[in-house]
Design a protein around this motif. Structure first.
Motif, PDB file in Angstrom:
ATOM      1  N   GLU A 260      74.115   1.365 -29.878  1.00  0.00           N
ATOM      2  CA  GLU A 260      74.692   2.358 -28.962  1.00  0.00           C
ATOM      3  C   GLU A 260      76.227   2.401 -29.022  1.00  0.00           C
ATOM      4  O   GLU A 260      76.849   3.164 -28.282  1.00  0.00           O
ATOM      5  CB  GLU A 260      74.255   2.124 -27.504  1.00  0.00           C
ATOM      6  N   ASP A 261      76.846   1.578 -29.873  1.00  0.00           N
ATOM      7  CA  ASP A 261      78.302   1.689 -30.056  1.00  0.00           C
ATOM      8  C   ASP A 261      78.654   3.081 -30.570  1.00  0.00           C
ATOM      9  O   ASP A 261      77.916   3.660 -31.391  1.00  0.00           O
ATOM     10  CB  ASP A 261      78.806   0.662 -31.082  1.00  0.00           C
ATOM     11  N   ILE A 262      79.774   3.605 -30.100  1.00  0.00           N
ATOM     12  CA  ILE A 262      80.297   4.860 -30.649  1.00  0.00           C
ATOM     13  C   ILE A 262      81.512   4.505 -31.496  1.00  0.00           C
ATOM     14  O   ILE A 262      82.529   4.015 -30.987  1.00  0.00           O
ATOM     15  CB  ILE A 262      80.679   5.846 -29.527  1.00  0.00           C
ATOM     16  N   LEU A 263      81.380   4.702 -32.793  1.00  0.00           N
ATOM     17  CA  LEU A 263      82.449   4.371 -33.733  1.00  0.00           C
ATOM     18  C   LEU A 263      83.408   5.555 -33.828  1.00  0.00           C
ATOM     19  O   LEU A 263      82.979   6.690 -34.059  1.00  0.00           O
ATOM     20  CB  LEU A 263      81.869   4.050 -35.113  1.00  0.00           C
ATOM     21  N   VAL A 264      84.681   5.289 -33.655  1.00  0.00           N
ATOM     22  CA  VAL A 264      85.689   6.354 -33.648  1.00  0.00           C
ATOM     23  C   VAL A 264      86.534   6.222 -34.916  1.00  0.00           C
ATOM     24  O   VAL A 264      87.275   5.248 -35.085  1.00  0.00           O
ATOM     25  CB  VAL A 264      86.580   6.270 -32.394  1.00  0.00           C
ATOM     26  N   PHE A 265      86.399   7.209 -35.805  1.00  0.00           N
ATOM     27  CA  PHE A 265      87.116   7.204 -37.077  1.00  0.00           C
ATOM     28  C   PHE A 265      88.319   8.147 -37.011  1.00  0.00           C
ATOM     29  O   PHE A 265      88.292   9.168 -36.307  1.00  0.00           O
ATOM     30  CB  PHE A 265      86.192   7.652 -38.216  1.00  0.00           C
ATOM     31  N   VAL A 266      89.371   7.811 -37.765  1.00  0.00           N
ATOM     32  CA  VAL A 266      90.546   8.680 -37.876  1.00  0.00           C
ATOM     33  C   VAL A 266      90.801   8.958 -39.354  1.00  0.00           C
ATOM     34  O   VAL A 266      90.268   8.285 -40.230  1.00  0.00           O
ATOM     35  CB  VAL A 266      91.795   8.026 -37.240  1.00  0.00           C
ATOM     36  N   GLY A 267      91.647   9.945 -39.612  1.00  0.00           N
ATOM     37  CA  GLY A 267      91.960  10.335 -40.988  1.00  0.00           C
ATOM     38  C   GLY A 267      91.554  11.772 -41.222  1.00  0.00           C
ATOM     39  O   GLY A 267      91.796  12.656 -40.393  1.00  0.00           O
ATOM     40  N   GLU A 268      90.897  12.034 -42.357  1.00  0.00           N
ATOM     41  CA  GLU A 268      90.409  13.374 -42.669  1.00  0.00           C
ATOM     42  C   GLU A 268      89.084  13.579 -41.939  1.00  0.00           C
ATOM     43  O   GLU A 268      88.000  13.357 -42.500  1.00  0.00           O
ATOM     44  CB  GLU A 268      90.225  13.530 -44.177  1.00  0.00           C
TER      45      GLU A 268
END
Length: 577
Positions: A260-268
């Motif tokens: 249930e973790d929400i992974l938050v990605f940055v970049g394109e």
């Protein structure tokens, strides 16, 4: 090979490196001075003595004291007075008058940094209409006094080194006041028409983030970020995790992934394909924007930062600052590609997702200007603020009237701030600006070598050959134009360091008083209105204003012409040949 030729070759190499590379000017000047020392062009006692020059000591003391004053209500109070009515010309006039007036006594980068947040937050006028006037008026305000800008103090350090009477605090006001008034009138009337209307749109987190939920049964559960290869993506970087409504930021490589973790990605963030290869990750957008928005901080990379020319990954940004860069903007352009590979440049705007320890990092002020300043650990109350401001003003008055030297008065103020608890020992150490000490101390030595080796005389002879038929006034204009051209390519402090020996030697060759030539160097070195790159306040507003290069040129060219005419006309009237 004669000494003058060796020095000229060294100066030419220095100029090329200043223009073409991102190596810090302090390192370049120090390296050249060390080379001159090895070649026996300067004695060791003379070289080391330059680093305790009274004007250099005064400048460093002023920068530390300015931090103390910045903890008072002064800048915050004046910044709230900017937007008071619906007239843009009147608003620009008020802004310019306040910013310029403060910059006459307080470091102009601190003034611009204090005004930046309120201007960005206002909803009445586009920031693009106000930020260039803010920077230009801060530059103009610095010409009012000896302590208004580091350039004036650097020039004064050269004056003292050559055995001339030191410049007084208000010697600059005779020409500086007409410059300031003419400049803010021009900005009030011209800037509303010349500057673009770029509406400020509050970016949504979806511009910065891509969210992916870890579904039940995913093979990534129970493994660390590093083991899951979440840090080895081509276009994205795992910056944060939302777990049970709480934000983990920034994420360490050893963080264990849970269901249930929400992974938050940055970049394109458009590159969803980088996420699709992982097992049972559900991609979605913008559901948690209120959580993600809470820890976003916008900063501008300082022109003094040691991060310049290095990539975000190379400087180990996350571990060093407890923050992750989620977006980088250069002027109006948002840089694309893998964020970790972006080479940082002065003036870059960075949107950071910060952790709880970010504000505790000691070297933040040496690397970043904050669009919305972080709360100072301990602001001065009203009574303390009044005492701090009064002590500073008394020191300036006593120094201006000759009762006590500027260095001694500033030392007393700094010692008083420490005893009264206005500044801690850690805050004093953080604001000593060792790179500025290295730059100015080295520049004084380089200028001394230029004068005594005959290199400055060689350049002065070229100026004399062109302008000699016009007399001292014509040569004065020639020196001023040379200084203005140099400011287009190198910083104001470097310009003053290279121009002073040429101006001084030109005056001696003409057999006239060198003071008017010295003053045009001081004014000319602070006259960069045409580019965003060579003056720190112009760089500071480049990204927040969403400007392009031509916006500076279009608004700054008429101001540069007005500035040059006033300087070259009034300097000989107040400082006689």
């Amino acid at each position: 090979m004669s000494q003058s030729v060796i020095v000229l070759v060294g100066i030419a190499g220095l100029f090329i490196l200043l223009v073409k590379t991102k190596i810090h000017p302090s390192l370049l000047f120090a390296s050249l001075l060390f080379l001159f020392f090895l070649l026996n062009l300067i004695k060791v006692e003379d070289m080391l003595g330059n680093f305790v020059n009274p004007s250099l000591v005064s400048l460093i003391l002023l920068l530390v004291i300015a931090y103390g004053i910045n903890k008072s209500f002064l800048n915050d109070y004046f910044s709230r007075l900017i937007i008071k009515n619906h007239s843009l010309p009147k608003t620009i006039f008020r802004l310019s008058f306040l910013a310029g007036g403060l910059s006459a006594f307080i470091n102009n980068t601190a003034v611009v940094a204090s005004f930046l947040g309120p201007i960005k937050a206002n909803r009445r006028f586009p920031p693009s209409k106000l930020l260039i006037p803010l920077s230009y008026s801060a530059i103009l305000g610095g010409t009012l006094t000896l302590i208004g800008t580091s350039t004036n103090l650097i020039v004064n350090s050269f004056v003292i080194k050559e055995g001339l009477p030191p410049l007084g605090i208000f010697d600059f006001v005779y020409v500086g006041l007409p410059l300031f008034l003419a400049g803010i009138i021009y900005l009030s009337l011209g800037a509303p028409h010349l500057l673009p209307t770029i509406k400020e749109k509050r970016p949504k987190p979806s511009r910065f983030f891509l969210e992916a939920k870890v579904l039940s049964g995913s093979r990534h559960i129970g493994r660390t970020v590093q083991e899951n290869n979440f840090r080895n993506l081509e276009s994205l970087f795992l910056a944060e995790i939302i777990r049970q409504g709480k934000l983990i930021s920034p994420v360490t490589p050893d963080e264990i992934i849970q269901e249930e973790d929400i992974l938050v990605f940055v970049g394109e963030v458009s590159q969803i394909k980088d996420i699709e290869k992982f097992d049972r990750l559900q991609v979605f957008e913008e559901e948690n924007w209120k959580i993600l928005e809470k820890n976003l901080v916008e900063v501008i990379l300082s022109h003094n930062s040691t991060l310049i020319g290095k990539s975000i990954k190379e400087v180990n940004f996350r571990a060093r600052f407890d923050a992750v860069a989620v977006a980088v903007k250069r002027g109006e352009q948002k840089l694309s590609g893998k964020i970790g590979s972006i080479k940082l440049q002065p003036g870059d705007s960075l949107v950071l997702a910060v952790g709880t320890d970010f504000g505790k990092k000691e070297d933040l002020s040496s690397h970043f200007y904050f669009v919305h300043p972080l709360p100072v650990a301990k602001k001065l109350n009203v009574q303390q603020s009044l005492v701090a401001i009064s002590l500073f003003l008394i020191a300036i008055i006593l120094s201006a009237t000759g009762v006590i030297s500027l260095v001694k008065s500033l030392m007393i103020v700094l010692f008083s701030y420490f005893l009264l608890g206005f500044l801690s020992l850690e805050e004093i150490k953080e604001n000593l600006h060792f790179e500025l000490i290295a730059l100015i101390g080295s520049a004084i030595g380089v200028a001394e070598v230029m004068i005594h080796s005959g290199a400055a005389q060689t350049i002065a002879n070229l100026i004399l050959s062109v302008f000699n038929s016009f007399g001292p006034w014509g040569n004065l204009i020639g020196v001023f134009l040379l200084t203005q051209v140099l400011t287009l390519f190198i910083t104001n402090n470097a310009t003053a360091a290279l121009s002073f020996p040429i101006a001084y030697t030109t005056a001696l060759s003409l057999g006239v008083n060198p003071l008017p030539f010295i003053m045009v160097i001081a004014y000319g070195s602070s006259s960069n209105f045409l580019t965003p790159y060579s003056y720190q306040t112009n760089l500071m507003i480049y990204g927040p204003g969403n400007y392009r290069f031509h916006h500076y040129l279009k608004t700054g060219l008429p101001l540069a012409l007005i500035y040059g005419i006033i300087v070259c006309t009034l300097v000989p009237l107040f400082f006689h040949f």
